[in-house]
Design a protein around this motif. Sequence first.
Motif, PDB file in Angstrom:
ATOM      1  N   ALA A 188     148.741  73.520  78.079  1.00  0.00           N
ATOM      2  CA  ALA A 188     147.587  72.814  77.526  1.00  0.00           C
ATOM      3  C   ALA A 188     147.339  71.455  78.163  1.00  0.00           C
ATOM      4  CB  ALA A 188     147.725  72.663  76.011  1.00  0.00           C
ATOM      5  N   ALA A 189     148.380  70.787  78.633  1.00  0.00           N
ATOM      6  CA  ALA A 189     148.185  69.461  79.232  1.00  0.00           C
ATOM      7  C   ALA A 189     147.210  69.522  80.405  1.00  0.00           C
ATOM      8  CB  ALA A 189     149.522  68.879  79.685  1.00  0.00           C
ATOM      9  N   CYS A 190     147.225  70.605  81.154  1.00  0.00           N
ATOM     10  CA  CYS A 190     146.312  70.750  82.291  1.00  0.00           C
ATOM     11  C   CYS A 190     145.124  71.664  81.972  1.00  0.00           C
ATOM     12  CB  CYS A 190     147.053  71.298  83.504  1.00  0.00           C
ATOM     13  SG  CYS A 190     148.305  70.159  84.151  1.00  0.00           S
ATOM     14  N   HIS A 191     145.402  72.794  81.340  1.00  0.00           N
ATOM     15  CA  HIS A 191     144.347  73.792  81.109  1.00  0.00           C
ATOM     16  C   HIS A 191     143.574  73.569  79.812  1.00  0.00           C
ATOM     17  CE1 HIS A 191     145.240  76.268  84.600  1.00  0.00           C
ATOM     18  NE2 HIS A 191     146.528  76.053  84.341  1.00  0.00           N
ATOM     19  N   GLY A 192     143.975  72.573  79.024  1.00  0.00           N
ATOM     20  CA  GLY A 192     143.249  72.211  77.818  1.00  0.00           C
ATOM     21  C   GLY A 192     143.744  72.920  76.580  1.00  0.00           C
ATOM     22  N   ALA A 193     143.754  72.190  75.479  1.00  0.00           N
ATOM     23  CA  ALA A 193     144.211  72.746  74.204  1.00  0.00           C
ATOM     24  C   ALA A 193     143.364  73.937  73.769  1.00  0.00           C
ATOM     25  CB  ALA A 193     144.194  71.668  73.126  1.00  0.00           C
ATOM     26  N   ASN A 194     142.102  73.957  74.171  1.00  0.00           N
ATOM     27  CA  ASN A 194     141.204  75.059  73.819  1.00  0.00           C
ATOM     28  C   ASN A 194     140.901  75.957  75.012  1.00  0.00           C
ATOM     29  OD1 ASN A 194     140.784  74.400  71.014  1.00  0.00           O
ATOM     30  ND2 ASN A 194     139.741  72.583  71.773  1.00  0.00           N
ATOM     31  N   LEU A 195     141.786  75.921  76.025  1.00  0.00           N
ATOM     32  CA  LEU A 195     141.659  76.731  77.228  1.00  0.00           C
ATOM     33  C   LEU A 195     140.467  76.335  78.089  1.00  0.00           C
ATOM     34  CD1 LEU A 195     143.240  78.529  75.008  1.00  0.00           C
ATOM     35  CD2 LEU A 195     142.732  80.401  76.520  1.00  0.00           C
ATOM     36  N   GLU A 196     139.935  75.119  77.892  1.00  0.00           N
ATOM     37  CA  GLU A 196     138.706  74.694  78.552  1.00  0.00           C
ATOM     38  C   GLU A 196     138.870  74.235  79.991  1.00  0.00           C
ATOM     39  OE1 GLU A 196     140.242  70.892  76.554  1.00  0.00           O
ATOM     40  OE2 GLU A 196     140.303  73.044  76.156  1.00  0.00           O
ATOM     41  N   GLY A 197     140.098  74.031  80.443  1.00  0.00           N
ATOM     42  CA  GLY A 197     140.334  73.574  81.809  1.00  0.00           C
ATOM     43  C   GLY A 197     139.950  72.120  81.995  1.00  0.00           C
ATOM     44  N   LEU A 242     150.375  84.620  78.138  1.00  0.00           N
ATOM     45  CA  LEU A 242     149.221  85.399  78.617  1.00  0.00           C
ATOM     46  C   LEU A 242     148.582  86.190  77.476  1.00  0.00           C
ATOM     47  CD1 LEU A 242     150.643  86.581  82.057  1.00  0.00           C
ATOM     48  CD2 LEU A 242     148.909  84.802  81.649  1.00  0.00           C
ATOM     49  N   ALA A 243     149.391  86.712  76.561  1.00  0.00           N
ATOM     50  CA  ALA A 243     148.844  87.420  75.391  1.00  0.00           C
ATOM     51  C   ALA A 243     148.011  86.465  74.545  1.00  0.00           C
ATOM     52  CB  ALA A 243     149.973  88.033  74.561  1.00  0.00           C
ATOM     53  N   TYR A 244     148.495  85.242  74.391  1.00  0.00           N
ATOM     54  CA  TYR A 244     147.732  84.244  73.635  1.00  0.00           C
ATOM     55  C   TYR A 244     146.399  83.947  74.320  1.00  0.00           C
ATOM     56  CZ  TYR A 244     146.109  79.722  72.089  1.00  0.00           C
ATOM     57  OH  TYR A 244     145.316  78.695  71.644  1.00  0.00           O
ATOM     58  N   ILE A 245     146.427  83.698  75.610  1.00  0.00           N
ATOM     59  CA  ILE A 245     145.194  83.409  76.353  1.00  0.00           C
ATOM     60  C   ILE A 245     144.207  84.561  76.186  1.00  0.00           C
ATOM     61  CG2 ILE A 245     144.218  83.182  78.681  1.00  0.00           C
ATOM     62  CD1 ILE A 245     146.860  81.614  79.385  1.00  0.00           C
ATOM     63  N   LYS A 246     144.675  85.774  76.381  1.00  0.00           N
ATOM     64  CA  LYS A 246     143.783  86.946  76.288  1.00  0.00           C
ATOM     65  C   LYS A 246     143.251  87.132  74.872  1.00  0.00           C
ATOM     66  CE  LYS A 246     146.436  90.069  78.258  1.00  0.00           C
ATOM     67  NZ  LYS A 246     146.902  91.260  78.987  1.00  0.00           N
ATOM     68  N   SER A 247     144.032  86.733  73.872  1.00  0.00           N
ATOM     69  CA  SER A 247     143.582  86.888  72.483  1.00  0.00           C
ATOM     70  C   SER A 247     142.386  85.989  72.172  1.00  0.00           C
ATOM     71  CB  SER A 247     144.722  86.572  71.505  1.00  0.00           C
ATOM     72  OG  SER A 247     144.938  85.170  71.389  1.00  0.00           O
ATOM     73  N   ARG A 248     142.173  84.997  72.973  1.00  0.00           N
ATOM     74  CA  ARG A 248     141.075  84.050  72.753  1.00  0.00           C
ATOM     75  C   ARG A 248     139.776  84.487  73.436  1.00  0.00           C
ATOM     76  NH1 ARG A 248     142.797  78.742  71.714  1.00  0.00           N
ATOM     77  NH2 ARG A 248     140.562  78.466  71.437  1.00  0.00           N
ATOM     78  N   TRP A 249     139.833  85.521  74.261  1.00  0.00           N
ATOM     79  CA  TRP A 249     138.637  85.990  74.955  1.00  0.00           C
ATOM     80  C   TRP A 249     137.791  86.860  74.035  1.00  0.00           C
ATOM     81  CZ3 TRP A 249     141.805  88.244  79.581  1.00  0.00           C
ATOM     82  CH2 TRP A 249     142.282  87.197  80.377  1.00  0.00           C
ATOM     83  N   PRO A 250     136.483  86.900  74.288  1.00  0.00           N
ATOM     84  CA  PRO A 250     135.631  87.845  73.549  1.00  0.00           C
ATOM     85  C   PRO A 250     136.079  89.291  73.822  1.00  0.00           C
ATOM     86  CG  PRO A 250     134.302  86.233  74.723  1.00  0.00           C
ATOM     87  CD  PRO A 250     135.729  86.053  75.186  1.00  0.00           C
ATOM     88  N   GLU A 251     135.830  90.168  72.888  1.00  0.00           N
ATOM     89  CA  GLU A 251     136.267  91.569  72.970  1.00  0.00           C
ATOM     90  C   GLU A 251     135.833  92.236  74.281  1.00  0.00           C
ATOM     91  OE1 GLU A 251     138.191  95.015  72.043  1.00  0.00           O
ATOM     92  OE2 GLU A 251     138.319  93.116  70.964  1.00  0.00           O
ATOM     93  N   GLU A 252     134.609  92.044  74.682  1.00  0.00           N
ATOM     94  CA  GLU A 252     134.107  92.694  75.902  1.00  0.00           C
ATOM     95  C   GLU A 252     134.899  92.259  77.140  1.00  0.00           C
ATOM     96  OE1 GLU A 252     132.290  95.115  78.508  1.00  0.00           O
ATOM     97  OE2 GLU A 252     132.171  95.233  76.329  1.00  0.00           O
ATOM     98  N   ILE A 253     135.229  90.999  77.227  1.00  0.00           N
ATOM     99  CA  ILE A 253     136.012  90.507  78.365  1.00  0.00           C
ATOM    100  C   ILE A 253     137.429  91.056  78.304  1.00  0.00           C
ATOM    101  CG2 ILE A 253     137.067  88.415  79.335  1.00  0.00           C
ATOM    102  CD1 ILE A 253     134.365  87.064  78.976  1.00  0.00           C
ATOM    103  N   ARG A 254     138.021  91.121  77.116  1.00  0.00           N
ATOM    104  CA  ARG A 254     139.366  91.724  76.985  1.00  0.00           C
ATOM    105  C   ARG A 254     139.356  93.165  77.467  1.00  0.00           C
ATOM    106  NH1 ARG A 254     139.706  88.999  71.865  1.00  0.00           N
ATOM    107  NH2 ARG A 254     139.312  90.946  70.817  1.00  0.00           N
ATOM    108  N   LYS A 255     138.321  93.914  77.090  1.00  0.00           N
ATOM    109  CA  LYS A 255     138.226  95.316  77.515  1.00  0.00           C
ATOM    110  C   LYS A 255     138.125  95.416  79.035  1.00  0.00           C
ATOM    111  CE  LYS A 255     135.990  97.224  73.395  1.00  0.00           C
ATOM    112  NZ  LYS A 255     134.736  97.765  72.859  1.00  0.00           N
TER     113      LYS A 255
END
Length: 166
Positions: free
Chosen positions: A62-71, A139-152
């Motif tokens: 999170a220090a680099c990629h952001g607490a909300n995955l925002e980069g 990686l599972a956490y990151i993927k869990s934050r994506w919209p369903e269509e992107i996960r698919k």
Amino acid sequence: MTKKTKTPATAMVIGVTVAVALAGIASYVALNWASLQSSAESASTESDMISLGSTVYAAQCAACHGANLEGQPNWRARKANGRLPAPPHDETGHTWHHDDDTLFNLTKYGLSALVGQPVETDMPAYDGVLTDAQIRASLAYIKSRWPEEIRKRQTEMSRRAAAERG
């Protein structure tokens, strides 16, 4: 009617409060890192993996990629040192454009190992820092934050890549 404005003292109190909170979180993670490592090895459900991944991500990413995955801002433009800022891991970035094995290997071994030549990057390799289970959990956490269509789409890409590798 007077308009209330924040005084420098109020801003300082807010800043100190945030700093103390972040220091507390960092201390907790540092003091409990061994138990987090053993938790990674025993995470048995997807929910457990995501929960552990959230903790690992907060501590290591999170220090680099952001607490909300925002980069980082302007992540597509090179910095003065020639390196790219950390990209977002949310749906606005390109993380989901890569299959699971590529993401795992990039995280564990670093970009230079992945492309087979030296690359100037701020992204460290986590081999010896995180266990394989912790990398997979993050990686599972990151993927869990994506919209369903992107996960698919990313899951299908990973399936095809695995089939090509045999």
